[in-house]
Design a protein around this motif. Structure first.
Motif, short mmCIF file in Angstrom:
data_model
loop_
_atom_site.label_atom_id
_atom_site.label_comp_id
_atom_site.label_asym_id
_atom_site.label_seq_id
_atom_site.Cartn_x
_atom_site.Cartn_y
_atom_site.Cartn_z
N VAL A 1 30.82 35.51 43.28
CA VAL A 1 31.61 35.61 43.70
C VAL A 1 32.90 34.52 43.56
O VAL A 1 34.32 34.90 43.17
CB VAL A 1 31.21 35.47 45.53
CG1 VAL A 1 32.80 35.66 46.23
CG2 VAL A 1 30.69 37.13 45.72
N VAL B 1 32.00 42.67 43.58
CA VAL B 1 30.47 42.02 43.62
C VAL B 1 29.30 42.34 43.67
O VAL B 1 29.07 42.01 44.90
CB VAL B 1 30.64 40.38 43.72
CG1 VAL B 1 29.69 39.62 42.79
CG2 VAL B 1 32.31 39.47 42.90
N ILE C 1 32.54 36.98 35.64
CA ILE C 1 34.02 38.03 34.67
C ILE C 1 34.47 36.78 33.96
O ILE C 1 34.10 35.93 33.76
CB ILE C 1 35.13 37.41 36.49
CG1 ILE C 1 35.81 38.02 36.19
CG2 ILE C 1 35.22 35.68 36.42
CD1 ILE C 1 36.75 38.77 37.56
N ALA D 1 34.85 34.21 40.48
CA ALA D 1 35.87 35.43 39.84
C ALA D 1 36.58 35.12 40.67
O ALA D 1 38.16 35.19 40.09
CB ALA D 1 35.12 37.17 40.55
N ARG D 2 36.47 34.59 42.23
CA ARG D 2 37.75 34.25 43.34
C ARG D 2 38.51 32.96 42.26
O ARG D 2 40.15 33.51 42.29
CB ARG D 2 37.35 33.11 44.68
CG ARG D 2 37.43 34.48 45.90
CD ARG D 2 37.27 33.36 47.12
NE ARG D 2 36.28 34.82 47.77
CZ ARG D 2 35.20 34.75 48.70
NH1 ARG D 2 34.83 33.96 48.49
NH2 ARG D 2 34.88 36.14 49.25
N GLU E 1 41.27 40.63 46.98
CA GLU E 1 40.09 40.28 47.47
C GLU E 1 38.49 40.01 46.61
O GLU E 1 38.88 41.11 46.21
CB GLU E 1 39.92 40.94 48.56
CG GLU E 1 40.57 40.85 49.61
CD GLU E 1 40.33 41.48 51.03
OE1 GLU E 1 39.56 41.96 51.40
OE2 GLU E 1 41.77 41.74 51.77
N VAL E 2 37.78 39.34 46.71
CA VAL E 2 36.55 38.85 46.14
C VAL E 2 35.72 39.49 46.91
O VAL E 2 35.68 37.69 48.19
CB VAL E 2 36.60 37.91 45.06
CG1 VAL E 2 35.09 38.52 44.55
CG2 VAL E 2 37.37 37.75 44.01
N VAL F 1 37.52 43.39 44.97
CA VAL F 1 36.87 43.02 43.75
C VAL F 1 35.51 42.94 44.02
O VAL F 1 35.28 42.12 44.91
CB VAL F 1 36.90 41.69 42.79
CG1 VAL F 1 35.97 41.41 41.89
CG2 VAL F 1 38.52 41.86 42.56
#
Ligand code: PNS
Length: 159
Positions: free
Chosen positions: A51, A35, A13, A54-55, A66-67, A33
């Motif tokens: 993941v 992934v 990200i 990104a979180r 939410e990812v 989001v």
């Protein structure tokens, strides 16, 4: 309750992605989001790492989303979740050409619409691929990706 799905490889990200996800969060009640995997690409980070990065990056930026890791088709995932739309950022005409085909195919598959968002022009030059290359040659990536991501990329290129 309107849901947006923001799909991408997120390898990793960048500030450009964070900006687009933040904009999606202003238009929809919730954002997932997704992934995902582009089978034409080889990734620097594992699914779990993409993941996790990104979180952490979204939490640090105060963006509520939410990812999730999505293994299948994005169109099917969006339909299963009852998403109002897929949201994608556009940086310019090269993105546009690739994204139009994907948007039409996703709509063909499950009827899901795609909404395009213009990101902050100041972030237009940022791409995950260039960020990794700059880091590999020892360049400074601090203004391109969130701090946790910069640290993770440096860790990978050192190996
Ligand atoms: O960040 P990227 O690499 O441009 O993202 C592309 C991605 C992962 C969103 C796209 O390849 C995708 O949606 N993959 C999941 C599988 C899928 O739904 N493929 C059909 C696309 S029309």
């Amino acid at each position: 309750m309107s849901i947006a799905v923001c799909p991408g490889s997120f390898d990793p990200i960048t500030y450009g992605h964070v900006d687009v996800i933040k904009r999606a969060a202003t238009m929809f009640d919730s954002v997932i989001v997704a992934v995902s995997t582009n089978s034409a690409k080889r990734y620097m980070f594992t699914d779990a790492e993409r993941v996790q990065l990104a979180r952490e990056a979204l939490a640090a930026a105060g963006v509520e989303a939410e990812v999730e890791l999505v293994g299948g088709l994005i169109a099917e995932f969006a339909a299963e979740r009852g998403a109002a739309a897929i949201v994608k950022g556009l940086r310019g005409t090269a993105d546009y050409d690739a994204e139009v085909a994907m948007a039409l195919l996703n709509r063909h598959l499950t009827g899901v619409e795609t909404v395009f968002v213009m990101g902050d022009p100041a972030l237009n030059h940022i791409a995950s691929s260039f960020t990794k290359e700059i880091a590999a040659y020892g360049g400074n990536i601090d203004d391109l990706v969130p701090a946790n991501v910069a640290c993770a990329i440096r860790g990978k290129v050192k190996k």
